[in-house]
Scaffold this active site. Sequence first.
Site, PDB file in Angstrom:
ATOM      1  N   ASP A 199       0.864  -1.182   0.000  1.00  0.00           N
ATOM      2  CA  ASP A 199       0.000   0.000   0.000  1.00  0.00           C
ATOM      3  C   ASP A 199       0.906   1.239   0.000  1.00  0.00           C
ATOM      4  O   ASP A 199       1.482   1.597   1.024  1.00  0.00           O
ATOM      5  CB  ASP A 199      -0.903  -0.051   1.240  1.00  0.00           C
ATOM      6  CG  ASP A 199      -1.741   1.219   1.398  1.00  0.00           C
ATOM      7  OD1 ASP A 199      -1.548   2.174   0.623  1.00  0.00           O
ATOM      8  OD2 ASP A 199      -2.591   1.243   2.312  1.00  0.00           O
ATOM      9  N   GLN A 202       0.873   6.376   1.149  1.00  0.00           N
ATOM     10  CA  GLN A 202       1.637   7.405   1.852  1.00  0.00           C
ATOM     11  C   GLN A 202       3.122   7.402   1.498  1.00  0.00           C
ATOM     12  O   GLN A 202       3.872   8.218   2.020  1.00  0.00           O
ATOM     13  CB  GLN A 202       1.473   7.244   3.373  1.00  0.00           C
ATOM     14  CG  GLN A 202       0.058   7.442   3.872  1.00  0.00           C
ATOM     15  CD  GLN A 202      -0.439   8.880   3.751  1.00  0.00           C
ATOM     16  OE1 GLN A 202       0.343   9.827   3.630  1.00  0.00           O
ATOM     17  NE2 GLN A 202      -1.752   9.062   3.764  1.00  0.00           N
TER      18      GLN A 202
HETATM   19  C1  LIG Z   1      -1.919   4.157   4.016  1.00  0.00           C
HETATM   20  C2  LIG Z   1      -3.235   4.439   3.344  1.00  0.00           C
HETATM   21  N1  LIG Z   1      -3.858   3.449   2.707  1.00  0.00           N
HETATM   22  C3  LIG Z   1      -5.024   3.663   2.073  1.00  0.00           C
HETATM   23  C4  LIG Z   1      -5.627   4.896   2.050  1.00  0.00           C
HETATM   24  C5  LIG Z   1      -6.896   5.094   1.306  1.00  0.00           C
HETATM   25  O1  LIG Z   1      -6.682   5.977   0.234  1.00  0.00           O
HETATM   26  P1  LIG Z   1      -7.891   6.517  -0.656  1.00  0.00           P
HETATM   27  O2  LIG Z   1      -8.887   7.114   0.311  1.00  0.00           O
HETATM   28  O3  LIG Z   1      -7.275   7.523  -1.541  1.00  0.00           O
HETATM   29  O4  LIG Z   1      -8.464   5.349  -1.375  1.00  0.00           O
HETATM   30  C6  LIG Z   1      -5.007   5.956   2.721  1.00  0.00           C
HETATM   31  C7  LIG Z   1      -5.646   7.281   2.773  1.00  0.00           C
HETATM   32  O5  LIG Z   1      -5.379   8.094   3.624  1.00  0.00           O
HETATM   33  C8  LIG Z   1      -3.776   5.716   3.377  1.00  0.00           C
HETATM   34  O6  LIG Z   1      -3.145   6.701   4.016  1.00  0.00           O
END
Ligand SMILES: Cc1ncc(COP(=O)(O)O)c(C=O)c1O
Length: 405
Positions: A199, A202
């Site tokens: 993921d 960030q």
């Molecule tokens: C580490 C992480 N994963 C997933 C997400 C989800 O991202 P999105 O809302 O753009 O789909 C975020 C959003 O803050 C995040 O910080």
Amino acid sequence: MIDVLNIRNQFPILNQKINANTLIYFDNGATVQKPLSVINAINNYYTHSNANIHRGVHTLSRIASELYENSRTTIAHFFNVSNAQQLIFTSGTTESINLIAQGLSKSILTEGDEIILSQYEHHSNILPWQLWAQENNGHLKVIPLNSNQELDLEKFETLITKKTKIISIAHVSNTLGVISNIEKIIKIAKKHNLVIVLDGAQSAPHMQIDLQKLEVDFFVCSAHKMYGPTGVGILYMNEYWLNNLPISKTGGGTIKSVTFNETIYAEGALRFEPGTPNISGVIGFGAAVNFINEIKIENIYKHELELINYIQNKLLELPEVVLYGVSNVKAGVISFNIKNNHPFDVGTLLDKYGIAVRTGHHCTQPLMQFLQIPGTVRVSFAVYNTKQEIDFFIEKLKKVILMLS
Ligand SMILES: Cc1ncc(COP(=O)(O)O)c(C=O)c1O
């Protein structure tokens, strides 16, 4: 060295007053502001080139298709992906993880299997796996944090059994800002043949990421955290999964031929992009990556790390402050609390000075449970933030502390 003043001039939103103070935007982890080049790219598309893509022979459709595919190529270069078709456009990180979880549930996952996550995962990297686990008698296992609030990788390997199939993990914690030792995680995961999902929501805005070097199975991120528009992101998959991941969504644009009895699907990215995509968003995403490329991601990382260390040292001087995830190798984010005070109160008072911070659990409730707190105040940086802004913030934070005491 980057020219922050010149960069700031490209962000009109930063010039406005909020509650009679010049806006200080420290909520970049939630979403980052957009430079003129991105706003103009979207504006130009709608003003001059709006048409649906891929299926038109007319000029505008060809131009729109070219702009859309150019973005894919730009983003592929940015992440050093050799075949741009390995990048699927989705609505963002959350959708990408859902598509991976659904695809893997139809391929490698069987009843009772285990998936490894970490204590600091965002809910978007917990819930899609939890949904599968609940429906299939599966188990989520969690890499704990050590006393420095870093991943305890000694424990990681002990969690792996014959039933473990996947590790899905944040590259950078959105609450603590700490960077996962992804090279070590990959090494252990590969030894045990786990599918690796990274993921990058960030990490992509802050750090250089080379997907050929990293050799993960999947990588996901969102454009809106990378100076691009909301509602668009990527799902990267390696060549194996590009050819083998079962699709979970389908429809127009994904096919070679259709009869009522059978469909032959297109190859490559198109197979995973049904319907009219977010064309303007993808074009804006490409412009955002060009914006980053002009400054260079290494320079952004260096600048932001300087800000992190600067603010961390200032906060460490305040006895009322409790800092989380203290480290001098972080990306973009710091979290803290004022002793005996709720983060919402701190955030609300800072807003009176035009300072935007995020408060709460940051979609990481399991991390809050581990830290035994309801939430934190999170300051998160982008390339346009400055030490002067931090000085103003610290001055006002001291006032807030007095007000709350
Ligand atoms: C580490 C992480 N994963 C997933 C997400 C989800 O991202 P999105 O809302 O753009 O789909 C975020 C959003 O803050 C995040 O910080």
